[in-house]
Design a protein around this motif. Structure first.
Motif, PDB file in Angstrom:
ATOM      1  N   SER A 135     -47.160  28.626   4.925  1.00  0.00           N
ATOM      2  CA  SER A 135     -46.989  28.280   6.336  1.00  0.00           C
ATOM      3  C   SER A 135     -47.750  29.296   7.174  1.00  0.00           C
ATOM      4  O   SER A 135     -47.789  30.487   6.835  1.00  0.00           O
ATOM      5  N   CYS A 136     -48.332  28.787   8.291  1.00  0.00           N
ATOM      6  CA  CYS A 136     -49.142  29.642   9.158  1.00  0.00           C
ATOM      7  C   CYS A 136     -48.703  29.465  10.608  1.00  0.00           C
ATOM      8  O   CYS A 136     -48.235  28.387  11.000  1.00  0.00           O
ATOM      9  N   ILE A 137     -48.864  30.522  11.403  1.00  0.00           N
ATOM     10  CA  ILE A 137     -48.483  30.504  12.794  1.00  0.00           C
ATOM     11  C   ILE A 137     -49.387  31.463  13.565  1.00  0.00           C
ATOM     12  O   ILE A 137     -49.815  32.501  13.032  1.00  0.00           O
ATOM     13  N   SER A 152     -47.751  33.024   5.511  1.00  0.00           N
ATOM     14  CA  SER A 152     -46.818  33.567   4.515  1.00  0.00           C
ATOM     15  C   SER A 152     -46.622  32.533   3.421  1.00  0.00           C
ATOM     16  O   SER A 152     -46.823  31.331   3.635  1.00  0.00           O
ATOM     17  N   TRP A 153     -46.228  32.977   2.239  1.00  0.00           N
ATOM     18  CA  TRP A 153     -46.047  32.110   1.082  1.00  0.00           C
ATOM     19  C   TRP A 153     -45.010  32.723   0.146  1.00  0.00           C
ATOM     20  O   TRP A 153     -44.648  33.904   0.260  1.00  0.00           O
ATOM     21  N   GLU A 201     -60.151  21.382  13.540  1.00  0.00           N
ATOM     22  CA  GLU A 201     -59.375  21.275  12.305  1.00  0.00           C
ATOM     23  C   GLU A 201     -59.608  22.508  11.447  1.00  0.00           C
ATOM     24  O   GLU A 201     -60.748  22.934  11.232  1.00  0.00           O
ATOM     25  N   LEU A 202     -58.489  23.035  10.931  1.00  0.00           N
ATOM     26  CA  LEU A 202     -58.536  24.217  10.067  1.00  0.00           C
ATOM     27  C   LEU A 202     -57.965  23.864   8.701  1.00  0.00           C
ATOM     28  O   LEU A 202     -57.049  23.049   8.581  1.00  0.00           O
ATOM     29  N   GLU A 203     -58.594  24.509   7.665  1.00  0.00           N
ATOM     30  CA  GLU A 203     -58.093  24.375   6.289  1.00  0.00           C
ATOM     31  C   GLU A 203     -57.696  25.769   5.809  1.00  0.00           C
ATOM     32  O   GLU A 203     -58.508  26.707   5.825  1.00  0.00           O
ATOM     33  N   VAL A 204     -56.455  25.878   5.343  1.00  0.00           N
ATOM     34  CA  VAL A 204     -55.886  27.193   4.966  1.00  0.00           C
ATOM     35  C   VAL A 204     -55.327  27.073   3.552  1.00  0.00           C
ATOM     36  O   VAL A 204     -54.657  26.096   3.207  1.00  0.00           O
ATOM     37  N   LEU A 220     -53.817  23.516   3.479  1.00  0.00           N
ATOM     38  CA  LEU A 220     -53.295  22.941   4.718  1.00  0.00           C
ATOM     39  C   LEU A 220     -54.457  22.560   5.630  1.00  0.00           C
ATOM     40  O   LEU A 220     -55.342  23.390   5.900  1.00  0.00           O
ATOM     41  N   ARG A 221     -54.467  21.290   6.140  1.00  0.00           N
ATOM     42  CA  ARG A 221     -55.490  20.825   7.070  1.00  0.00           C
ATOM     43  C   ARG A 221     -54.801  20.293   8.326  1.00  0.00           C
ATOM     44  O   ARG A 221     -54.151  19.250   8.293  1.00  0.00           O
ATOM     45  N   LYS A 222     -54.882  21.051   9.439  1.00  0.00           N
ATOM     46  CA  LYS A 222     -54.240  20.683  10.696  1.00  0.00           C
ATOM     47  C   LYS A 222     -55.108  21.122  11.860  1.00  0.00           C
ATOM     48  O   LYS A 222     -55.991  21.985  11.715  1.00  0.00           O
ATOM     49  N   GLU A 223     -54.806  20.507  13.025  1.00  0.00           N
ATOM     50  CA  GLU A 223     -55.439  20.975  14.241  1.00  0.00           C
ATOM     51  C   GLU A 223     -54.953  22.392  14.544  1.00  0.00           C
ATOM     52  O   GLU A 223     -53.799  22.753  14.276  1.00  0.00           O
ATOM     53  N   ALA A 224     -55.805  23.169  15.140  1.00  0.00           N
ATOM     54  CA  ALA A 224     -55.496  24.576  15.375  1.00  0.00           C
ATOM     55  C   ALA A 224     -54.278  24.752  16.273  1.00  0.00           C
ATOM     56  O   ALA A 224     -53.479  25.687  16.089  1.00  0.00           O
TER      57      ALA A 224
END
Length: 868
Positions: A135-137, A152-153, A201-204, A220-224
């Motif tokens: 998860s990212c924030i 974090s993971w 779009e970001l890939e993490v 993870l692929r989501k809008e920033a």
């Protein structure tokens, strides 16, 4: 890093040749591979090579793992100079060694033992696992910027310190294929992104790598903007007087709506609310203001607002804004006061009742006064002539939020009359609805609640009872009282359970349940209860009831004050100590005294009392006492007995006075005042002075009387005695009598002929009874001895020994008889028997030769004793 047994033989030969070529090689053994990293759960194979020596072969080699010899079935001989071993790695064996040794003990091996040992340091671990829960924030800073992305993971569960795992966080902008990364050993990392790529779009993802392998997490692929967490909005709250039941909220978005389109959430609460109340989300949408409605007037409310991306239902909410507290505007009271009463004194025909009340549940403002009216019932109609009386309320702002009671009126109910009390609460904007309470003539006794139960629950008391079946019942009042603090709560008639307010621990409360009817209040049912119990603050104070006895003592103590008990007293325990021995006696909780028995007398005891509750015990003060040496009444009995003995001795002394005087102080005759009398008035009373040759002192005249059958030797002795005395010298020896008396010599002294000097001229001569055997020079015979006696006369009383005559002579048929001693007088002893006169002046030599009894030498004494 697999099985070393698969190593080509040519590689081993090449390595052996290389080692042999190196002439300065010190060790003859070499283990392969060196510094291996082994995965736990696999088999590891190592090989031991012999070089530069012919002293040993592969058959002389063996393996050890952690000082434990490995069995030979795990060995494999490669050739004459190489031996391999296979070891299963089932656990973490880091910091352990695998050694190759040589068995042959030749002199060369013994001298070079260090060259025939070689080992491998083993490192074990696991392959990295796939990172999960990524998860990212992106946090907004105070300058409203988003400088980085934090992720974090979940950490890999299986790791060993010798084979650590490294994580690499990678963030790639999909459109530009630009990647940013950072490596860490922790379970979180941060990647710098400047500027933050909104609407891109970001890939993490995360890669986990160690010496045994690598693994990647889910991408993870989501809008920033989906990763954004904004700051809370800035909120203001306004109260409007025209809207006493509402508040107006306004706020400012923390981020530009071009970057992130936000939605908002509102929550509020009041001091009496059990928790937060939330406004539904569809009612707010993306607006920046809102009016809270349906609030209570003149009530403080605390409001908070937060926001998040409106397009991302699973996005991050911002933190709640700071608490904003505002009071709603004032309004007139919308509920009635809570009216109640307490009976201060209940007499036979008079009751003193206090009327009290609490503020209305919805005062909608600050209560400034109460208006009270008291009406008396007459002829079933209420007297309307009574007026209203105002009771001012003066409270500080700090007391406004607390439950406060107001004393309205104190009524003395006499003549058994009923009273109706009405009250209205007033604030700055108006009056409340009217509340009334009827005080009846007599409380109904038949309508009491039953089966009352009280128990604690989370700082409160649960009160439960059996409901009444009465058509006139309008509800119940549950009252709790402690240390003069009173509070109550009204309960509807359909309920039979309620909770009290927050109560203090270790405090005893009296809980009462009153049934309330339309025109009366029923009698209560009461019970004591604690929210929480503890050990008493102090123990009972012990003292003695009176004085201790010889083997008992009564101990008494006072009950602990209610505020110090901190619980229900379950029992008391009395301890008493003598020396090192301690004894205890349990006492019921309803008793405050104990009588100790079977104590030791004249001993010091120490006693104390322990009070116990369900939560603990506390000892009271110690008290010492000493038991009496003697039992009660012992000294009095001894004193009484001694007094009785003294009294008896005193009375006996009075009753036997003469006897005691004679025994303790006998009267001794005084010879100087004595007078010698004659035995007979016919005898001469002439007193002759003692001659020098005569024995002075006591002269004894012995009269000898013999029976007719006397012995011849007795006659001869009598003739001898007769020759010693002349007829003119015969005297009685008493007062100059002529009856065989001589002042010079006594018959008893005739055999010795000794002359005794007269040392006292006033010596008194007395008579004595002497047996015939008393004469010296006589030989006692077998015949009975004849008694003789002599007597003197004196004006002094005789001694007690002389008053008792052992023998007396009685003439009967010419013989003397021996009689038992009797307590008789002298005249009785020497008087003539049967009225006959004694011949007291005959000579002793007149005894007849034929053996008949000679006449007595004593003449009868007619006139008794004559004074000299």
């Amino acid at each position: 890093m697999g099985d070393v047994s698969a190593l080509p033989l040519c590689a081993l030969l090449f390595l052996a040749c290389g080692i042999h070529a190196y002439s300065n090689f010190q060790s003859h053994l070499l283990t392969l591979p060196q510094n291996p990293v082994i995965e736990i759960g696999t088999n590891f194979t190592a090989t031991c090579l012999i070089s530069n020596t012919v002293e040993v072969t592969a058959d002389d080699l063996y393996w050890k793992l952690s000082n434990v010899t490995i069995p030979r079935d795990q060995y494999r001989k490669v050739n004459s100079t190489a031996l391999s071993v296979t070891v299963p790695i089932t656990k973490d064996i880091s910091e352990e060694w695998l050694f190759c040794y040589c068995r042959k003990k030749s002199s060369y091996v013994v001298l070079n033992e260090g060259k025939f040992i070689h080992g491998i340091s083993l490192r074990t671990g696991y392959r990295p696992e796939k990172p999960e829960n990524l998860s990212c924030i992106s946090f907004q800073k105070e300058d409203k910027s988003f400088p980085s992305l934090q992720c974090s993971w979940g950490t890999t569960r299986r790791q060993t310190p010798t084979v650590p795992v490294h994580f690499t966080l990678k963030v790639m902008q999909v459109l530009s294929n630009q990647t940013s990364s950072t490596t860490t050993k922790d379970h979180w990392a941060e990647v710098k992104l400047s500027p933050y790529p909104f609407h891109m779009e970001l890939e993490v993802w995360v890669e986990a790598v160690n010496q045994l392998g690598a693994a990647e997490s889910v991408h993870l692929r989501k809008e920033a903007q989906h990763f954004v967490k904004t700051n809370p909005p800035e909120v203001t709250v306004t109260s409007e007087k025209s809207f006493p039941t509402s508040l107006l909220l306004n706020w400012t978005p923390p981020v530009n709506q071009v970057c992130v389109k936000l939605t908002y959430q509102i929550r509020f609460c009041s001091p009496k609310s059990p928790g937060w109340s939330h406004v539904p989300l569809p009612d707010i949408n993306d607006q920046t203001n809102f009016r809270l409605q349906g609030l209570r007037a003149y009530t403080p409310y605390t409001v908070q607002v937060r926001c998040r991306d409106v397009e991302n239902l699973h996005g991050y909410w911002s933190d709640w804004s700071q608490n904003i507290t505002t009071t709603t505007p004032e309004d007139k009271p919308s509920s009635t006061p809570d009216l109640w009463r307490t009976v201060v004194y209940n007499g036979t025909s008079e009751r003193l009742v206090q009327i009290i009340c609490k503020d209305p549940e919805f005062p909608n403002g600050r209560i400034t006064r109460f208006d009270v009216k008291v009406e008396k019932q007459r002829d079933r109609a209420w007297n309307q002539s009574g007026g209203w009386k105002s009771v001012l309320v003066n409270r500080s702002e700090a007391e406004e939020g607390e439950t406060s009671l107001t004393l309205l009126e104190q009524i003395s109910l006499s003549n058994l009359e009923s009273v109706k009390v009405s009250v209205v609460a007033v604030n700055s904007l108006g009056r409340s609805p009217e509340a009334s309470l009827i005080l009846p003539v007599k409380l109904p006794d038949h309508a009491r609640v039953e089966e009352l139960k009280v128990w604690p629950h989370e700082g409160q008391l649960v009160v439960e009872w059996k409901p009444l079946r009465n058509k006139l019942l309008s509800g119940y009042v549950v009252e709790w009282l402690s240390d003069g603090r009173l509070d109550w709560r009204r309960v509807s008639k359909t309920s039979n359970r309620t909770l009290t307010g927050r109560l203090d621990p270790f405090v005893c409360y009296t809980v009462s349940v009153y049934p309330v009817f339309s025109r009366a209040i029923g009698k209560p049912v009461q019970m004591l209860a604690y929210v929480e119990q503890g050990a008493p603050l102090r123990g009972p104070t012990l003292k003695l009831n009176g004085k201790p006895g010889h083997n008992e003592a009564e101990l008494v103590w006072e009950e602990i004050p209610l505020r110090d008990r901190r619980g229900f007293i379950t029992n008391y325990t009395v301890f008493y100590k003598l020396g090192e021995e301690i004894r205890e006696v349990p006492v019921p909780a309803n008793s405050t005294s104990l009588k100790l028995e079977s104590l030791m007398g004249d001993s010091q005891y120490e006693a104390w009392v322990q009070a116990s509750t369900a939560a603990g015990s506390t000892n009271g003060s110690h008290h010492s006492f000493i038991t009496m040496k003697y039992a009660a009444g012992t000294i009095e009995a001894i004193s009484l007995g001694a007094g009785l003995v003294i009294l008896l001795v005193f009375l006996l002394g009075i009753y036997k006075r003469e006897f005691l005087v004679k025994r303790l102080w006998p009267r001794v005759p005084d010879g100087r005042q004595s007078s010698i009398g004659t035995w007979s008035p016919d005898c001469s009373m002439k007193a002759e002075p003692p001659k020098e040759s005569c024995v002075s002192g006591i002269s004894v005249l012995v009269s000898m009387c013999e029976s007719q059958s006397g012995f011849e030797e007795d006659k001869a002795s009598l003739s001898l005695r007769k020759d010693k005395y002349t007829s003119e010298e015969h005297s009685s020896g008493i007062g100059g009598s002529s009856c065989m008396s001589s002042p010079r010599q006594s018959v008893s002294d005739s055999d010795e002929g000794a002359d005794m000097a007269d040392t006292t001229a006033s010596t008194v001569q007395y008579s004595s009874v002497v047996a015939s055997s008393a004469y010296k020079g006589q030989t006692p015979g077998s015949q009975p001895q004849h008694s003789v006696f002599s007597r003197s006369e004196s004006t002094q009383p005789l001694l007690d020994s002389e008053e008792t005559v052992d023998m007396f002579v009685q003439e009967a048929s010419g013989r003397f008889e021996r009689l038992a001693p009797q307590d008789i007088t002298c005249s009785e002893v020497f008087g003539p028997p049967d009225g006959e006169q004694l011949d007291c002046c005959q000579e002793a030599d007149e005894l007849q030769a034929d053996g008949r009894t000679a006449p007595s030498s004593y003449m009868p004494q007619l006139g008794g004793y004559k004074p000299q």
